[in-house]
Design a protein around this motif. Structure first.
Motif, short mmCIF file in Angstrom:
data_model
loop_
_atom_site.label_atom_id
_atom_site.label_comp_id
_atom_site.label_asym_id
_atom_site.label_seq_id
_atom_site.Cartn_x
_atom_site.Cartn_y
_atom_site.Cartn_z
N ASP A 77 125.76 -95.89 36.72
CA ASP A 77 125.50 -95.71 38.33
C ASP A 77 125.77 -94.04 38.72
O ASP A 77 125.16 -93.43 39.41
CB ASP A 77 126.18 -96.36 39.01
N LYS A 78 126.83 -93.83 38.02
CA LYS A 78 127.24 -92.35 38.56
C LYS A 78 126.28 -91.24 38.00
O LYS A 78 125.96 -90.26 38.81
CB LYS A 78 128.92 -92.02 37.70
N LEU A 79 125.76 -91.47 36.86
CA LEU A 79 124.55 -90.57 36.21
C LEU A 79 123.59 -90.50 37.47
O LEU A 79 122.95 -89.60 37.41
CB LEU A 79 124.38 -90.82 34.95
N ILE A 80 122.97 -91.78 37.53
CA ILE A 80 122.01 -91.83 38.49
C ILE A 80 122.16 -91.23 39.90
O ILE A 80 121.24 -90.32 40.23
CB ILE A 80 121.39 -93.39 38.84
N ASN A 81 123.23 -91.40 40.21
CA ASN A 81 123.51 -90.74 41.61
C ASN A 81 123.33 -89.06 41.50
O ASN A 81 122.98 -88.38 42.33
CB ASN A 81 125.02 -91.15 42.31
N PHE A 82 124.16 -88.68 40.23
CA PHE A 82 124.12 -87.26 40.18
C PHE A 82 122.63 -86.57 39.88
O PHE A 82 122.41 -85.59 40.57
CB PHE A 82 125.12 -86.90 39.06
N VAL A 83 121.97 -87.00 39.13
CA VAL A 83 120.53 -86.66 38.89
C VAL A 83 119.79 -86.85 40.06
O VAL A 83 118.72 -86.10 40.28
CB VAL A 83 119.79 -87.56 37.53
N ALA A 84 119.81 -87.89 40.76
CA ALA A 84 119.17 -88.04 41.96
C ALA A 84 119.43 -87.10 42.94
O ALA A 84 118.49 -86.40 43.70
CB ALA A 84 119.24 -89.41 42.54
N SER A 85 120.56 -86.85 42.98
CA SER A 85 120.88 -85.57 44.09
C SER A 85 120.49 -84.08 43.67
O SER A 85 120.01 -83.41 44.56
CB SER A 85 122.31 -85.32 44.19
N LEU A 86 119.88 -83.85 42.31
CA LEU A 86 119.51 -82.58 41.88
C LEU A 86 118.14 -82.64 42.10
O LEU A 86 117.28 -81.65 42.48
CB LEU A 86 119.89 -82.67 40.31
#
Length: 426
Positions: A77-86
């Motif tokens: 979930d943390k990875l998804i949030n980070f990539v989505a922000s980029l």
């Protein structure tokens, strides 16, 4: 009984839904009894045990378990949030987020099926809510998950390295550039579909959100640093890196406070099941490999091919076609352990680098995961998306074309996969 008879037995068993590992073992035993008598079975159990307990193979359950813990511990979930922000601000950005997270997840699990099962259950429902059709969401998830066997660490690469006596660390390095090229190509196709269907942007780019997401995801970046940095730097072997990945995944799960005994138990069960399937295939392949070697099949095949042509690029073209066809019907690990020992003498005679060839084999089998009738990754993605496999395949053909282009480039421009290998090891 000749080799053709053994092959017929194997095909018949597979056609009546006998598990491939069992079919391999039974066909090999039939061949041994027919050619050497019942006395040849005395060491069967010991041979299977010895073949499946090689030190390099310990990396397989470790990487599978690390991926399962990573998903259970909320790291995904943390990875998804980070990539989505980029990249979420790009039209159709959610599809690119899917590919980007697969790229990262591939660096821990090494398994395409684990990738699509872990990420698909999260990403596909979200994509469908935002206007993606079921077939498009399934195609993006399925094709990007196959990056898991191109980018290190890769379970098929580990099995190939053991089967062909090639350096697993060098195979991992060779997969980096092709994996990144494949990800870029898949994102390009996803963007094309997004423009065609006017898919939405997630939200405008926000520096503050990127910083916050990066801060939350920062500890997860320890995983690729440990795995890739340790291997590339020569500090650890692939097997040791796998053990470290499990420990770091556990630590991150505790750090985020999202892992508990129940989730850990489930992750270990999932990892154990996936590992059991692979290791049973490896053990069964030892018997088949022994039978084929005694029958001189690899040597005869190599000599026959060399009598036809000594041009290594023609030989690679023929082997590419062969592995693409094999990928229609066999899972990647089964294809490697059944076929690679047969063709190793051929690539040695032709002067083909075994690491280069291993990358080619892996790319072929990544494509095979997307092509019915077997298509284990595609089927898993279709099941999550509740989409018809043929409808998904009509969309997925464009993503598969990207993988084919990468395969052709890596086959005939060896510097693409090999220049990092040359830099670090030779």
């Amino acid at each position: 009984m000749n080799v053709l008879g053994i092959f017929i037995v194997l095909v018949l068993l597979i056609c009546i839904n006998v598990p491939i590992a069992v079919a391999l073992a039974v066909a090999a035993i039939v061949g041994l009894v027919a050619t050497e008598g019942v006395s040849s079975l005395v060491t069967v159990a010991l041979d299977m045990y010895d073949g499946s307990t090689k030190f390099s193979l310990i990396a397989i359950p470790m990487f599978v378990l690390a991926g399962a813990i990573m998903n259970a511990g909320g790291i995904t979930d943390k990875l998804i949030n980070f990539v989505a922000s980029l990249i979420g601000f790009v039209r159709g950005g959610l599809g690119m987020v899917n590919i980007g997270v697969s790229l990262f997840f591939a660096e821990i699990s090494g398994s395409a099926v684990a990738d699509v099962a872990a990420l698909g259950s999260v990403m596909i429902p979200q994509m469908k809510k935002r206007g993606y059709s079921g077939p498009l969401a399934a195609a993006i998830t399925s094709s990007s998950a196959s990056l898991a066997i191109i980018i290190p660490p890769s379970i098929p690469m580990i099995v190939y390295g053991v089967s062909a006596n090639a350096s697993i660390e060098q195979l991992f390095v060779a997969g980096l550039v092709p994996g990144l090229l494949g990800a870029a190509g898949l994102m390009g196709v996803a963007y094309g579909f997004a423009c065609k269907y006017n898919l939405p942007k997630e939200e405008s780019f926000n520096t503050q959100r990127v910083k916050q997401a990066f801060k939350e995801a920062l500890p997860t970046f320890l995983l690729p640093v440990i795995i890739l940095g340790g291997i590339f730097g020569g500090y650890v072997t692939a097997t040791e890196a796998a053990g470290l990945a499990v420990l770091v995944s556990l630590g991150l799960g505790v750090y985020y406070g999202e892992i508990n005994v129940k989730r850990l138990r489930q992750a270990m069960i999932e990892g154990g099941i996936q590992t059991a399937v692979v290791m049973l295939l490896v053990a069964a392949s030892v018997l088949m490999g022994g039978f084929l070697t005694r029958a001189q099949v690899p040597q005869e095949l190599a000599q026959s091919m060399m009598d036809m042509t000594s041009n290594k690029y023609v030989i690679l073209f023929i082997l590419n076609i062969f592995f693409l066809v094999i990928g229609f019907f066999l899972h990647s690990v089964a294809a490697i352990i059944l076929v690679v020992p047969i063709v190793v003498p051929l690539i040695e005679l032709a002067g083909i680098d075994p690491v280069h060839f291993g990358l080619i084999v892996t790319l072929n089998l990544a494509i095979g995961q997307q092509t019915p009738p077997v298509a284990s990754v595609l089927i898993t993605s279709c099941s999550i998306a509740k989409a018809n496999i043929w409808d998904v395949s009509k969309v997925n053909v464009y993503f598969v074309a990207v993988l084919l282009v990468v395969l052709i480039m890596c086959t005939y421009i060896p510097a693409i996969p090999m220049f990092l290998v040359e830099y670090f090891y030779r």
